[in-house]
Design a protein around this motif. Structure first.
Motif, PDB file in Angstrom:
ATOM      1  N   ALA A   1       7.868   2.993  -2.714  1.00  0.00           N
ATOM      2  CA  ALA A   1       8.247   1.611  -2.429  1.00  0.00           C
ATOM      3  C   ALA A   1       9.660   1.320  -2.916  1.00  0.00           C
ATOM      4  CB  ALA A   1       7.255   0.648  -3.067  1.00  0.00           C
ATOM      5  N   GLU A   2      10.016   1.815  -4.084  1.00  0.00           N
ATOM      6  CA  GLU A   2      11.350   1.583  -4.615  1.00  0.00           C
ATOM      7  C   GLU A   2      12.402   2.373  -3.842  1.00  0.00           C
ATOM      8  OE1 GLU A   2      14.555   0.208  -6.927  1.00  0.00           O
ATOM      9  OE2 GLU A   2      12.577  -0.590  -6.397  1.00  0.00           O
ATOM     10  N   GLN A   3      12.078   3.572  -3.387  1.00  0.00           N
ATOM     11  CA  GLN A   3      13.012   4.329  -2.563  1.00  0.00           C
ATOM     12  C   GLN A   3      13.320   3.578  -1.270  1.00  0.00           C
ATOM     13  OE1 GLN A   3      10.940   8.060  -2.162  1.00  0.00           O
ATOM     14  NE2 GLN A   3      11.794   8.918  -4.052  1.00  0.00           N
ATOM     15  N   ILE A   4      12.289   3.012  -0.668  1.00  0.00           N
ATOM     16  CA  ILE A   4      12.486   2.221   0.551  1.00  0.00           C
ATOM     17  C   ILE A   4      13.370   1.013   0.259  1.00  0.00           C
ATOM     18  CG2 ILE A   4      11.302   0.688   2.184  1.00  0.00           C
ATOM     19  CD1 ILE A   4       8.966   2.720   2.119  1.00  0.00           C
ATOM     20  N   ARG A   5      13.100   0.338  -0.845  1.00  0.00           N
ATOM     21  CA  ARG A   5      13.901  -0.826  -1.206  1.00  0.00           C
ATOM     22  C   ARG A   5      15.369  -0.458  -1.403  1.00  0.00           C
ATOM     23  NH1 ARG A   5      16.011  -4.139  -4.953  1.00  0.00           N
ATOM     24  NH2 ARG A   5      15.954  -2.550  -6.586  1.00  0.00           N
TER      25      ARG A   5
ATOM     26  N   THR B   1       5.874  -8.231  -9.753  1.00  0.00           N
ATOM     27  CA  THR B   1       5.903  -6.817 -10.108  1.00  0.00           C
ATOM     28  C   THR B   1       7.269  -6.225  -9.780  1.00  0.00           C
ATOM     29  OG1 THR B   1       4.986  -6.289  -7.936  1.00  0.00           O
ATOM     30  CG2 THR B   1       3.426  -6.500  -9.774  1.00  0.00           C
ATOM     31  N   PRO B   2       7.589  -5.054 -10.321  1.00  0.00           N
ATOM     32  CA  PRO B   2       8.884  -4.433 -10.036  1.00  0.00           C
ATOM     33  C   PRO B   2       9.142  -4.287  -8.534  1.00  0.00           C
ATOM     34  CG  PRO B   2       7.851  -3.327 -11.871  1.00  0.00           C
ATOM     35  CD  PRO B   2       6.829  -4.287 -11.328  1.00  0.00           C
ATOM     36  N   GLY B   3      10.349  -4.646  -8.120  1.00  0.00           N
ATOM     37  CA  GLY B   3      10.734  -4.540  -6.721  1.00  0.00           C
ATOM     38  C   GLY B   3      10.374  -5.738  -5.881  1.00  0.00           C
TER      39      GLY B   3
ATOM     40  N   ARG C   1      16.983   1.982  -0.047  1.00  0.00           N
ATOM     41  CA  ARG C   1      17.581   2.277   1.250  1.00  0.00           C
ATOM     42  C   ARG C   1      17.886   0.992   2.024  1.00  0.00           C
ATOM     43  NH1 ARG C   1      13.385   6.274   3.805  1.00  0.00           N
ATOM     44  NH2 ARG C   1      14.692   6.009   5.671  1.00  0.00           N
ATOM     45  N   TYR C   2      17.028  -0.009   1.894  1.00  0.00           N
ATOM     46  CA  TYR C   2      17.297  -1.287   2.562  1.00  0.00           C
ATOM     47  C   TYR C   2      18.564  -1.941   2.017  1.00  0.00           C
ATOM     48  CZ  TYR C   2      13.539  -2.276   5.871  1.00  0.00           C
ATOM     49  OH  TYR C   2      12.731  -2.285   6.988  1.00  0.00           O
ATOM     50  N   LEU C   3      18.886  -1.693   0.769  1.00  0.00           N
ATOM     51  CA  LEU C   3      20.106  -2.253   0.211  1.00  0.00           C
ATOM     52  C   LEU C   3      21.358  -1.715   0.903  1.00  0.00           C
ATOM     53  CD1 LEU C   3      19.227  -2.222  -3.596  1.00  0.00           C
ATOM     54  CD2 LEU C   3      19.747  -4.259  -2.221  1.00  0.00           C
ATOM     55  N   GLN C   4      21.221  -0.641   1.665  1.00  0.00           N
ATOM     56  CA  GLN C   4      22.354  -0.012   2.346  1.00  0.00           C
ATOM     57  C   GLN C   4      22.445  -0.401   3.820  1.00  0.00           C
ATOM     58  OE1 GLN C   4      24.411   1.576   0.244  1.00  0.00           O
ATOM     59  NE2 GLN C   4      22.859   1.066  -1.301  1.00  0.00           N
ATOM     60  N   VAL C   5      21.516  -1.202   4.324  1.00  0.00           N
ATOM     61  CA  VAL C   5      21.567  -1.587   5.738  1.00  0.00           C
ATOM     62  C   VAL C   5      21.852  -3.080   5.852  1.00  0.00           C
ATOM     63  CG1 VAL C   5      19.998   0.267   6.388  1.00  0.00           C
ATOM     64  CG2 VAL C   5      19.077  -2.020   5.953  1.00  0.00           C
ATOM     65  N   ASP C   6      22.269  -3.496   7.046  1.00  0.00           N
ATOM     66  CA  ASP C   6      22.653  -4.882   7.290  1.00  0.00           C
ATOM     67  C   ASP C   6      21.526  -5.654   7.975  1.00  0.00           C
ATOM     68  OD1 ASP C   6      25.175  -4.288   6.288  1.00  0.00           O
ATOM     69  OD2 ASP C   6      25.980  -3.811   8.287  1.00  0.00           O
ATOM     70  N   THR C   7      21.446  -6.949   7.675  1.00  0.00           N
ATOM     71  CA  THR C   7      20.444  -7.781   8.348  1.00  0.00           C
ATOM     72  C   THR C   7      20.658  -7.792   9.860  1.00  0.00           C
ATOM     73  OG1 THR C   7      21.816  -9.748   7.959  1.00  0.00           O
ATOM     74  CG2 THR C   7      20.036  -9.310   6.375  1.00  0.00           C
ATOM     75  N   SER C   8      21.905  -7.687  10.296  1.00  0.00           N
ATOM     76  CA  SER C   8      22.169  -7.701  11.743  1.00  0.00           C
ATOM     77  C   SER C   8      21.514  -6.519  12.435  1.00  0.00           C
ATOM     78  CB  SER C   8      23.678  -7.708  12.001  1.00  0.00           C
ATOM     79  OG  SER C   8      24.308  -6.604  11.371  1.00  0.00           O
ATOM     80  N   ASN C   9      21.593  -5.344  11.839  1.00  0.00           N
ATOM     81  CA  ASN C   9      20.942  -4.183  12.442  1.00  0.00           C
ATOM     82  C   ASN C   9      19.426  -4.300  12.375  1.00  0.00           C
ATOM     83  OD1 ASN C   9      23.277  -2.849  13.232  1.00  0.00           O
ATOM     84  ND2 ASN C   9      23.503  -1.779  11.280  1.00  0.00           N
TER      85      ASN C   9
ATOM     86  N   HIS D   1       0.837  -1.194   0.000  1.00  0.00           N
ATOM     87  CA  HIS D   1       0.000   0.000   0.000  1.00  0.00           C
ATOM     88  C   HIS D   1       0.874   1.246   0.000  1.00  0.00           C
ATOM     89  CE1 HIS D   1      -3.412  -2.616   0.532  1.00  0.00           C
ATOM     90  NE2 HIS D   1      -2.843  -3.132   1.616  1.00  0.00           N
ATOM     91  N   LEU D   2       1.770   1.312  -0.971  1.00  0.00           N
ATOM     92  CA  LEU D   2       2.675   2.439  -1.132  1.00  0.00           C
ATOM     93  C   LEU D   2       2.717   2.808  -2.603  1.00  0.00           C
ATOM     94  CD1 LEU D   2       5.705   1.303   1.075  1.00  0.00           C
ATOM     95  CD2 LEU D   2       4.140   3.165   1.611  1.00  0.00           C
ATOM     96  N   GLU D   3       2.912   4.092  -2.851  1.00  0.00           N
ATOM     97  CA  GLU D   3       3.105   4.526  -4.229  1.00  0.00           C
ATOM     98  C   GLU D   3       4.391   3.873  -4.747  1.00  0.00           C
ATOM     99  OE1 GLU D   3       5.445   6.886  -5.631  1.00  0.00           O
ATOM    100  OE2 GLU D   3       4.412   6.693  -7.569  1.00  0.00           O
ATOM    101  N   PRO D   4       4.400   3.388  -6.011  1.00  0.00           N
ATOM    102  CA  PRO D   4       5.559   2.631  -6.504  1.00  0.00           C
ATOM    103  C   PRO D   4       6.898   3.328  -6.336  1.00  0.00           C
ATOM    104  CG  PRO D   4       3.728   2.411  -8.026  1.00  0.00           C
ATOM    105  CD  PRO D   4       3.300   3.408  -6.995  1.00  0.00           C
ATOM    106  N   THR D   5       6.946   4.639  -6.551  1.00  0.00           N
ATOM    107  CA  THR D   5       8.216   5.356  -6.400  1.00  0.00           C
ATOM    108  C   THR D   5       8.688   5.312  -4.955  1.00  0.00           C
ATOM    109  OG1 THR D   5       7.678   6.838  -8.243  1.00  0.00           O
ATOM    110  CG2 THR D   5       9.391   7.560  -6.711  1.00  0.00           C
TER     111      THR D   5
END
Length: 229
Positions: free
Chosen positions: A10-14, A84-86, A16-24, A4-8
């Motif tokens: 949702a992709e911005q969030i994705r 779908t994308p993402g 940003r997640y690529l820059q964080v670690d699973t441990s954190n 339930h997010l606008e696609p842009t």
């Protein structure tokens, strides 16, 4: 995939997640009293250098079932067409010893904009998948195909995956999947944005700790200054 997010956004969030670690992320989920979102240690990248996996969960459910080789499992193709994308395809359901998909299905998923797969089972064509830039985390690899042995029965529904601290972890459409060198974790959709912001904060503190340690600060003094991170 239920986001339930606008696609842009949702992709911005994705991204940003690529820059964080699973441990954190795991530490933040502990803070939120969600301590059992880690997935089983058996999940590993195929090939080993596949890179980080981050995206919105689209579950695909299957089961061991004999059927004619000529049927080619059209339900699998239908499920992949829903990506779908993402999105991250999350493959679940009973099955051992066979691959759930290989290179050609991976190509089709990537064409749909899917950004990777998490597989509670096997994959094959590992070397070729590695050339696609399509991260796949699975429990094992095998040359044995699924056709005639393992069949998709549903998609876009909640599924269970093996857990790290519990027997299973439920993954729902629109949850977020993150996997890296430390393992894989599922973030409930309702917590995705809060977890991201807090994980970014923890990551920033760790950067500062590493900087000061490199400049000569002792570990004891770092712990006294920053606390446990």
């Amino acid at each position: 995939m239920t986001i339930h997010l606008e696609p842009t956004v949702a992709e911005q969030i994705r991204q940003r997640y690529l820059q964080v670690d699973t441990s954190n992320v795991a530490d933040v989920l502990d803070e939120l009293d969600l301590p059992d979102q880690g997935l089983a240690p058996a999940f590993a990248p195929y090939p080993s250098g596949a890179g980080k996996l981050a995206g919105w969960a689209h579950p695909i459910l299957g089961e061991m079932r004999e059927y004619p080789l000529g049927d080619r499992d059209p339900d699998k193709m239908k499920a992949c067409a829903e990506l779908t994308p993402g999105s991250v395809s999350v493959w679940a359901g009973p099955g051992e010893g066979v691959c759930f998909f290989g290179e050609l299905i991976a190509i089709g998923m990537k064409e749909r904009g899917s950004v990777g797969a998490l597989v509670d089972g096997g994959v094959r064509d590992v070397a070729w998948i590695g050339q696609l830039g399509y991260p796949v985390y699975a429990r094992y690899r095998t040359p044995v195909q699924s056709i005639g042995r393992w069949k998709v029965v549903d998609s876009g529904v909640p599924v269970t995956m093996p857990g790290a601290t519990t027997a299973t972890v439920e993954v729902r459409p629109g949850d977020f999947i993150l996997a890296d060198e430390d393992g894989a974790i599922a973030i409930p959709a309702a917590a995705v944005e809060h977890v991201l912001k807090r994980a970014e904060e923890l990551g920033g503190v760790e950067v500062e700790i590493r900087r000061e340690l490199g400049a000569g600060l002792t570990l004891a003094n770092a712990l006294a200054k920053f606390g446990h991170v």
